[in-house]
Design a protein around this motif. Structure first.
Motif, PDB file in Angstrom:
ATOM      1  N   PHE A   1       0.580  17.115  -2.455  1.00 35.00           N
ATOM      2  CA  PHE A   1       0.733  18.509  -2.032  1.00 35.00           C
ATOM      3  C   PHE A   1       0.071  19.417  -3.070  1.00 35.00           C
ATOM      4  CE2 PHE A   1       4.346  16.518   0.153  1.00 35.00           C
ATOM      5  CZ  PHE A   1       4.102  16.973   1.441  1.00 35.00           C
ATOM      6  N   GLN A   2      -0.826  20.274  -2.587  1.00 31.63           N
ATOM      7  CA  GLN A   2      -1.521  21.213  -3.462  1.00 31.63           C
ATOM      8  C   GLN A   2      -1.320  22.628  -2.949  1.00 31.63           C
ATOM      9  OE1 GLN A   2      -5.449  19.449  -3.165  1.00 31.63           O
ATOM     10  NE2 GLN A   2      -5.213  18.487  -5.182  1.00 31.63           N
ATOM     11  N   MET A   3      -1.231  23.592  -3.876  1.00 30.44           N
ATOM     12  CA  MET A   3      -1.029  24.988  -3.496  1.00 30.44           C
ATOM     13  C   MET A   3      -2.366  25.727  -3.438  1.00 30.44           C
ATOM     14  SD  MET A   3       2.308  26.067  -5.772  1.00 30.44           S
ATOM     15  CE  MET A   3       1.364  25.981  -7.319  1.00 30.44           C
TER      16      MET A   3
ATOM     17  N   LYS B   1       0.845  -1.186   0.000  1.00 33.84           N
ATOM     18  CA  LYS B   1       0.000   0.000   0.000  1.00 33.84           C
ATOM     19  C   LYS B   1       0.883   1.240   0.000  1.00 33.84           C
ATOM     20  CE  LYS B   1      -3.959  -2.087   2.370  1.00 33.84           C
ATOM     21  NZ  LYS B   1      -4.846  -2.020   3.553  1.00 33.84           N
ATOM     22  N   TYR B   2       0.597   2.150  -0.917  1.00 37.71           N
ATOM     23  CA  TYR B   2       1.353   3.388  -1.027  1.00 37.71           C
ATOM     24  C   TYR B   2       0.515   4.537  -0.470  1.00 37.71           C
ATOM     25  CZ  TYR B   2       4.460   0.796  -4.137  1.00 37.71           C
ATOM     26  OH  TYR B   2       5.338  -0.137  -4.655  1.00 37.71           O
ATOM     27  N   PRO B   3       1.076   5.341   0.423  1.00 31.89           N
ATOM     28  CA  PRO B   3       0.295   6.455   0.980  1.00 31.89           C
ATOM     29  C   PRO B   3      -0.069   7.470  -0.096  1.00 31.89           C
ATOM     30  CG  PRO B   3       2.605   6.645   1.619  1.00 31.89           C
ATOM     31  CD  PRO B   3       2.446   5.296   0.973  1.00 31.89           C
ATOM     32  N   GLY B   4      -1.191   8.139   0.095  1.00 29.87           N
ATOM     33  CA  GLY B   4      -1.629   9.168  -0.850  1.00 29.87           C
ATOM     34  C   GLY B   4      -1.038  10.515  -0.486  1.00 29.87           C
ATOM     35  N   ILE B   5       0.169  10.780  -0.921  1.00 24.57           N
ATOM     36  CA  ILE B   5       0.850  12.037  -0.620  1.00 24.57           C
ATOM     37  C   ILE B   5       0.624  12.993  -1.788  1.00 24.57           C
ATOM     38  CG2 ILE B   5       3.075  13.134  -0.137  1.00 24.57           C
ATOM     39  CD1 ILE B   5       4.007  10.487   1.069  1.00 24.57           C
TER      40      ILE B   5
ATOM     41  N   ASN C   1       8.348  10.853  -3.303  1.00 21.81           N
ATOM     42  CA  ASN C   1       9.193  11.235  -4.431  1.00 21.81           C
ATOM     43  C   ASN C   1       8.348  11.525  -5.674  1.00 21.81           C
ATOM     44  OD1 ASN C   1      12.365   9.830  -5.610  1.00 21.81           O
ATOM     45  ND2 ASN C   1      11.294  11.644  -6.242  1.00 21.81           N
ATOM     46  N   ASN C   2       7.397  10.640  -5.973  1.00 17.85           N
ATOM     47  CA  ASN C   2       6.564  10.798  -7.159  1.00 17.85           C
ATOM     48  C   ASN C   2       5.800  12.111  -7.127  1.00 17.85           C
ATOM     49  OD1 ASN C   2       7.443   8.313  -8.061  1.00 17.85           O
ATOM     50  ND2 ASN C   2       5.561   7.218  -7.559  1.00 17.85           N
ATOM     51  N   ASN C   3       5.264  12.479  -5.957  1.00 17.70           N
ATOM     52  CA  ASN C   3       4.472  13.705  -5.880  1.00 17.70           C
ATOM     53  C   ASN C   3       5.342  14.952  -5.962  1.00 17.70           C
ATOM     54  OD1 ASN C   3       2.901  15.853  -3.766  1.00 17.70           O
ATOM     55  ND2 ASN C   3       1.723  14.969  -5.428  1.00 17.70           N
ATOM     56  N   LEU C   4       6.525  14.912  -5.334  1.00 20.81           N
ATOM     57  CA  LEU C   4       7.392  16.093  -5.380  1.00 20.81           C
ATOM     58  C   LEU C   4       7.862  16.390  -6.804  1.00 20.81           C
ATOM     59  CD1 LEU C   4       9.595  15.854  -2.165  1.00 20.81           C
ATOM     60  CD2 LEU C   4       7.458  17.078  -2.526  1.00 20.81           C
ATOM     61  N   LYS C   5       7.986  15.362  -7.625  1.00 18.29           N
ATOM     62  CA  LYS C   5       8.360  15.588  -9.023  1.00 18.29           C
ATOM     63  C   LYS C   5       7.274  16.393  -9.751  1.00 18.29           C
ATOM     64  CE  LYS C   5       9.286  11.191  -9.974  1.00 18.29           C
ATOM     65  NZ  LYS C   5       9.698   9.975 -10.734  1.00 18.29           N
ATOM     66  N   LEU C   6       6.031  16.230  -9.318  1.00 13.86           N
ATOM     67  CA  LEU C   6       4.896  16.888  -9.978  1.00 13.86           C
ATOM     68  C   LEU C   6       4.529  18.224  -9.336  1.00 13.86           C
ATOM     69  CD1 LEU C   6       2.578  13.740 -10.344  1.00 13.86           C
ATOM     70  CD2 LEU C   6       4.064  14.735 -12.103  1.00 13.86           C
ATOM     71  N   PHE C   7       4.999  18.491  -8.126  1.00 14.96           N
ATOM     72  CA  PHE C   7       4.623  19.695  -7.372  1.00 14.96           C
ATOM     73  C   PHE C   7       5.046  20.956  -8.140  1.00 14.96           C
ATOM     74  CE2 PHE C   7       5.536  22.788  -3.860  1.00 14.96           C
ATOM     75  CZ  PHE C   7       4.231  22.946  -3.447  1.00 14.96           C
TER      76      PHE C   7
ATOM     77  N   GLN D   1      18.252  13.356  -7.324  1.00 12.75           N
ATOM     78  CA  GLN D   1      18.397  13.338  -8.771  1.00 12.75           C
ATOM     79  C   GLN D   1      17.077  13.620  -9.482  1.00 12.75           C
ATOM     80  OE1 GLN D   1      20.776  13.386 -10.853  1.00 12.75           O
ATOM     81  NE2 GLN D   1      19.725  12.852 -12.759  1.00 12.75           N
ATOM     82  N   THR D   2      15.974  13.111  -8.952  1.00 16.61           N
ATOM     83  CA  THR D   2      14.682  13.220  -9.645  1.00 16.61           C
ATOM     84  C   THR D   2      13.874  14.448  -9.251  1.00 16.61           C
ATOM     85  OG1 THR D   2      13.669  11.773  -7.987  1.00 16.61           O
ATOM     86  CG2 THR D   2      14.467  10.733 -10.003  1.00 16.61           C
ATOM     87  N   VAL D   3      14.229  15.121  -8.153  1.00 15.39           N
ATOM     88  CA  VAL D   3      13.459  16.282  -7.695  1.00 15.39           C
ATOM     89  C   VAL D   3      14.199  17.591  -7.945  1.00 15.39           C
ATOM     90  CG1 VAL D   3      12.448  17.448  -5.689  1.00 15.39           C
ATOM     91  CG2 VAL D   3      12.180  14.967  -5.954  1.00 15.39           C
ATOM     92  N   ALA D   4      15.483  17.656  -7.602  1.00 15.35           N
ATOM     93  CA  ALA D   4      16.211  18.930  -7.608  1.00 15.35           C
ATOM     94  C   ALA D   4      16.556  19.413  -9.018  1.00 15.35           C
ATOM     95  CB  ALA D   4      17.492  18.797  -6.784  1.00 15.35           C
TER      96      ALA D   4
END
Length: 540
Positions: free
Chosen positions: A309-311, A303-307, A477-483, A498-501
């Motif tokens: 982030f919305q502005m 199970k993967y948490p639903g993380i 990680n997946n959500n921060l890439k899309l934020f 590597q994938t966020v910065a």
């Protein structure tokens, strides 16, 4: 080589796995993955002999030596650092001690002379004459300075002990090596050294780790503990993750025909087979992946948490301006000085330093929780921040349950908060647990839920993957890439960086190294290495 036959392990009525039949062969590194509680560390304990299985046998090749990364960091407090590493090769250490004792005898006999000759032969065979220099090289590679090699273990910090225990496990080229979370408390440079070391290691290795880049870099196979079974896959963590997600999507699409599914999976395997250039033993893995039976690929029960982030509002052009900032640690160490930078819209900036206290000091200063020793900073008027501190202890010194705790940090009724907690994998009666009894991972998921309630347009994250399992790290990680907003963060997770910065700022006692570039390029650049050496006033 390690051969596991008909293995079964259960605790009370709970069966972790049964009918496990796997052979681990030399030249391969096996990454052991599974949800929390699946039995990853338990499998390693059974192989090492620390835990007696309920059924089955575990055998090694004749005369083979097994080495295990010890989690007991106090066991060797009365030994020197160098001797602790040498003790990793038990047989050689025993030969050394017997040999020394005989040489110290005042009534040395002919029999003693014969025995010494035997011991000298054994000692030479095991590389005894270069043992101390080999141990010292391992320690230096792991960041333990030569000046500490003859100190007692009890005089070292906890992080230094971790490195010595890792050197002890690696010492003497063991035939079989078991590593449980070997990258914990290692900085990024040392993890990179360990990746290189293991990539050249020709024996059998089993490793449990939450570091995805580490698993991808060193592993030839993935051992997945799921469905009450232990299953071996050719390939690294990323291959397992992407294939399990593909299988999940297919399972959710009931209209897809069996033949279409097979074609899609086969095409995925071909693509991934051709893209393993950064991994160990590329050619052999490619052959194994091409032979993989598509029926073996199944959706995971993880199970993967639903993380998410919305502005609440779009940030303006002014995000954060820092001018001539200076910070000194409590022990008087200069953490950074002359730090100036201007964060621009859309930038996701990772902060690095030889001293991890520097990043924490910076974040605490810009969040208003700590006084700087010099300089100024100012946030843009449109900016709202959500902060994930390194130390969250103060947030959980409470008798409140999870729902009441979360309601302190956002608007909404009990049902709304339970929904948030459900997304973070707290279900049923779990939401009524008192927050002061939560595990480290549970506390982190609560802190992430708290951050999401702020709907901030700038996230400040101090080592966000601490205490999280692979599933939570992947979701985060997946959500921060899309934020779409700004992110300021520090991390020891290579893949995360590597994938966020898209910007790197390194804090030094003499200002900053500030680059708009990918992390992989940053750490491989000779020009950056030379610049770092000058900025720190030492070899980089």
């Amino acid at each position: 080589m390690i051969t596991v036959s008909n293995l079964a392990i259960q605790f009370g009525k709970r069966v972790l796995y049964k009918d496990v039949n796997i052979k681990f062969t030399p030249g391969n590194i096996y990454g052991v993955i599974g949800a929390n509680g699946a039995g990853k560390s338990t499998l390693l304990k059974a192989i090492s002999g620390e835990l007696e299985p309920n059924k089955g046998t575990i055998e090694m090749g004749p005369g083979e030596r097994l080495s295990v990364l010890s989690q007991d960091h106090f066991q060797y407090d009365q030994e020197t650092v160098l001797n602790t590493v040498l003790m990793g090769h038990t047989t050689m250490w025993e030969v050394m001690k017997e040999r020394e004792a005989l040489y110290c005898k005042t009534d040395f006999t002919d029999e003693d002379g014969i025995r010494v000759a035997e011991l000298e032969d054994k000692f030479a065979e095991m590389g005894g004459y270069t043992a101390e220099s080999d141990a010292a090289a391992l320690l230096s590679g792991l960041g333990v300075k030569e000046a500490k090699h003859n100190q007692l273990m009890g005089e070292l910090s906890g992080k230094e002990k971790v490195r010595v225990m890792l050197a002890k496990a690696l010492f003497g080229n063991p035939d079989n090596l078991l590593l449980d979370e070997p990258t914990n408390d290692l900085d990024l440079d040392t993890v990179q050294w360990l990746e290189q070391y293991l990539s050249e290691f020709e024996q059998t290795v089993l490793v449990v780790s939450h570091d995805r880049h580490f698993l991808d870099s060193v592993c030839t196979h993935t051992i997945d503990i799921d469905f009450g079974k232990v299953t071996m896959f050719a390939g690294n963590y990323s291959f397992w993750y992407e294939s399990s997600q593909l299988a999940l999507r297919q399972a959710q699409n009931q209209k897809a025909k069996a033949e279409e599914k097979r074609k899609e999976l086969e095409e995925f395997i071909r693509r991934f087979s051709a893209n393993v250039a950064k991994s160990k033993q590329t050619t052999s893995r490619k052959k194994m992946l091409e032979k993989l039976n598509v029926e073996e690929i199944r959706p995971s029960t993880r199970k993967y948490p639903g993380i998410i982030f919305q502005m609440e509002r779009e940030p303006g052009n002014q995000i954060l301006e820092v001018q001539d900032l200076k910070a000194v640690a409590e022990d008087g160490t200069l953490l950074f000085d002359n730090v100036s930078f201007n964060i621009e819209k859309g930038q996701k900036t990772v902060f690095l330093s030889h001293d991890p206290r520097a990043m924490t000091a910076l974040f605490e200063i810009i969040m208003g929780n700590r006084e700087a020793q010099g300089g100024t900073f100012s946030w843009g008027i449109t900016i709202t921040q959500a902060y994930l501190p390194l130390d969250n202890t103060a947030f959980f010194q409470s008798e409140k349950n999870l729902v009441d705790w979360l309601m302190q940090y956002g608007e909404g009724n009990e049902v709304f908060m339970k929904g948030y907690l459900g997304r973070m994998l707290f279900s049923g009666e779990e939401v009524l647990k008192k927050v002061n009894v939560l595990s480290g991972g549970e506390k982190m998921r609560c802190m992430i839920a708290r951050m999401q309630l702020r709907n901030a347009n700038c996230l400040v994250l101090d080592t966000p993957t601490n205490h999280l399992d692979l599933e939570s790290i992947q979701a985060f990680n997946n959500n921060l890439k899309l934020f779409k907003g700004n992110i300021l963060f520090a991390s020891h997770d290579h893949e995360f960086i590597q994938t966020v910065a898209n910007r790197i700022i390194e804090l030094t006692p003499n200002g900053t190294i500030d680059k708009l570039m990918e992390y992989d390029d940053y750490i491989s650049s000779d020009a950056i290495k030379e610049l770092k050496a000058r900025m720190y006033g030492e070899g980089a």
